[in-house]
Design an enzyme around this catalytic site. Structure first.
Site: not given
Ligand code: BGC
Length: 567
Positions: A216, A268
């Site tokens: 993310d 790993e």
């Molecule tokens: C996720 C979102 C989230 C954000 C913050 C993003 O890119 O896909 O759903 O709100 O990251 O974590």
């Protein structure tokens, strides 16, 4: 099961051409009747996933969370939210998916934790300058008594990006940085504990059998808080992508040092674990995230942001395939996810896809998305041309599934589900709506729990209600309704994935015919994929028609807004 898919499951580079199905766990299937989807619900639907013909699932966060941002505010990276299940249920789910030859990818959220994470609580209870505080980004405020934020940066979800705390002695205190909601404090990736802890988390899930990670906000981890940037209020949401590592927050060059460390951990394992970066960066910067020494793959959101036009599709596909080839990687294609308007609705917006607007540089897609706002606030949802959206969505998806690279599908798109527009304010959950409601309707409309049956309290999602309201028309799209209908979108996806498996192994594509309103390419084995972007029929290329996204007329013509696969 398709033999070819079974073979791919055992390959170390299974991900290169994989079809990955994104599950938003709270909205997929609810086994314990509390209105919230759960891991046992996913396990109960493994047969459905197997029959769909996917290679992997990607699970959005299922970790303990107060849900300030749909689970992207993580309290504990190495546990399961009790509302969603237990670690034992996680293991059962992985075993069931693996038995069906489906790989498992989990979401890792390294830019920020939640404000309930034990480290953040320790930071609040520790003095200025302490080790506990330095795992996050704390600063003294400006003004006579520190009452003003360190700078004017605006968070992605609206409002200031700094929040003031109360010191342990009760006095007004320092400020911490949160690029997203205030419940999501940003980690300080200059601190060695942060590095070590994430390596432990990657091993924790890899040891439990997880095959890969979706990372993310992969482009946001490293920051330069030089006061020279203080004046740039819109620095986080700005649309300037071509910054080549000099932006204070997004896509800094140093971020790749982190992913080199992660790669050592992935290697790993046997087979090595994989990863895909969520990185909203300029096209020429994407390859660094996807390098074999880094995460290995990155999302390419170009088609998701494109209009339904031959020239745009042609340019995007050519550019991305060339970029992937240059680094020996494979590209990714995506039309919908949990952050954007479902493509069956997006493609029906008046004024075309242009009216959608593009998300900002650091924004999760959909944030600051003009079309979404138009669709539900400014514009009349009745003006959305659903028939057109549906037709184009089926065609675009089939075209995408014919391409080399991996394809990411979002739960419910295989049902042709439109966005849910009418969610009462009091039922909304997305912080983007609450922090910025004048300009932003939020992302709840694509996160409404799936309809499995045409009737019942939550259309078969579970035995209780659903945590976001499902509209009455949801039952028309139910799995049960589409299962036996050969013309349904569900059966189009099933058939397309079955056929696509035959193409795996070869990643070449050759353009055969490129016009203003149609594209035709060739794949190995004499395959041809043709998409008519216009509304008038065009002649079909020669060959046996394997599949088409809408019914073909007589006389060897390909109707408008239709894709066909031929051999
Ligand atoms: C996720 C979102 C989230 C954000 C913050 C993003 O890119 O896909 O759903 O709100 O990251 O974590």
């Amino acid at each position: 099961m398709n033999q070819r898919r079974r073979e791919v499951f055992d390959l170390p580079d299974w991900w290169r051409q994989a079809v990955v199905y994104q599950i938003y766990p709270r909205s997929f299937a609810d086994a314990n009747a509390d209105g919230i989807g759960d891991l046992a619900g996913i396990t109960s639907r493994v047969d459905y996933l197997r029959d769909l013909g996917i290679d992997a699932v990607w699970l959005s966060p299922f970790y303990p969370s107060a849900l300030a941002d749909g689970g992207y505010d993580v309290d504990d990276y190495r546990d399961v939210d009790p509302k969603i299940g237990t670690l034992d249920e996680f293991d059962e789910m992985v075993a069931a998916l693996h038995a069906a030859h489906i790989k498992v990818v989990v979401d890792i959220v390294p830019n920020h934790s939640s404000n309930r994470h034990e480290w953040f609580r320790a930071a609040l209870n520790s003095p200025r300058g302490s080790n506990e505080r330095s795992r996050y980004i704390f600063r003294d405020g400006k003004g006579e008594n520190g009452e003003l934020p360190p700078n004017e940066w605006q968070s992605i979800f609206g409002g200031g990006a700094w929040e003031r705390i109360t010191e342990p002695d009760g006095s007004p205190g320092q400020w911490y940085l949160h690029l997203f909601a205030k419940e999501q404090p940003d980690f300080n990736w200059d601190h060695p504990d942060v590095h070590e802890d994430f390596l432990e988390t990657l091993r924790f899930w890899s040891d439990r059998g997880v095959d890969g990670f979706r990372v993310d906000v992969a482009h946001g981890l490293k920051k330069n808080l030089d006061p020279a940037f203080d004046a740039l209020a819109d620095v986080l949401g700005g649309r300037e992508l071509f910054v080549d590592g000099q932006h204070p927050v997004w896509d800094r060059d140093e971020v790749h040092e982190i992913y080199k460390e992660w790669r050592d951990v992935f290697n790993e394992y046997e087979p090595p674990r994989t990863a895909v970066a969520e990185a909203w960066v300029a096209p020429h910067r994407q390859a660094r995230y996807a390098s074999p020494e880094g995460l290995g793959q990155t999302f390419n959101f170009d088609l998701l942001q494109a209009d339904f036009r031959a020239d745009e599709f042609h340019e995007i596909i050519s550019r991305n395939l060339a970029a992937a080839e240059a680094i020996g990687g494979s590209t990714t294609w995506v039309l919908s996810n949990h952050d954007v308007v479902r493509h069956a609705s997006r493609y029906g917006l008046p004024g075309g896809q242009e009216s959608k607007g593009a998300p900002g540089a650091g924004a999760p897609a959909g944030t600051g998305n003009d079309g979404k706002q138009w669709l539900f606030d400014g514009g009349d949802p009745a003006q959305v041309d659903h028939a057109q959206g549906f037709r184009r969505a089926r065609a675009a998806t089939m075209f995408l599934l014919g391409l080399p690279g991996s394809a990411y599908l979002y739960q419910g798109e295989e049902l042709g589900l439109p966005e849910v527009g009418q969610i009462p304010d009091e039922d909304r959950q997305d912080p983007a709506f609450f922090r910025n409601r004048d300009v932003e309707v939020g992302r709840d409309g694509c996160r409404v729990p799936l309809p499995w049956s045409s009737r019942g309290r939550s259309f078969g999602f579970g035995d209780d209600g659903s945590h976001l309201p499902q509209p009455d028309w949801f039952g028309d799209y139910a799995v049960e309704v589409q299962d036996e209908d050969p013309a349904s979108t569900l059966n189009l996806y099933r058939r397309a994935l079955e056929l696509r498996a035959e193409l795996q192994g070869d990643e070449t594509l050759e353009w055969e015919d490129v016009t203003d309103s149609s594209l035709t390419f060739r794949r190995p084995g004499g395959w041809r994929v043709v998409l008519n972007f216009g509304t008038e029929p065009i002649p079909l290329p020669s060959g046996e028609v394997l599949l088409s996204s809408s019914e073909l007329g007589d006389g060897g013509l390909l109707p408008g807004e239709t894709c066909a696969w031929l051999r």
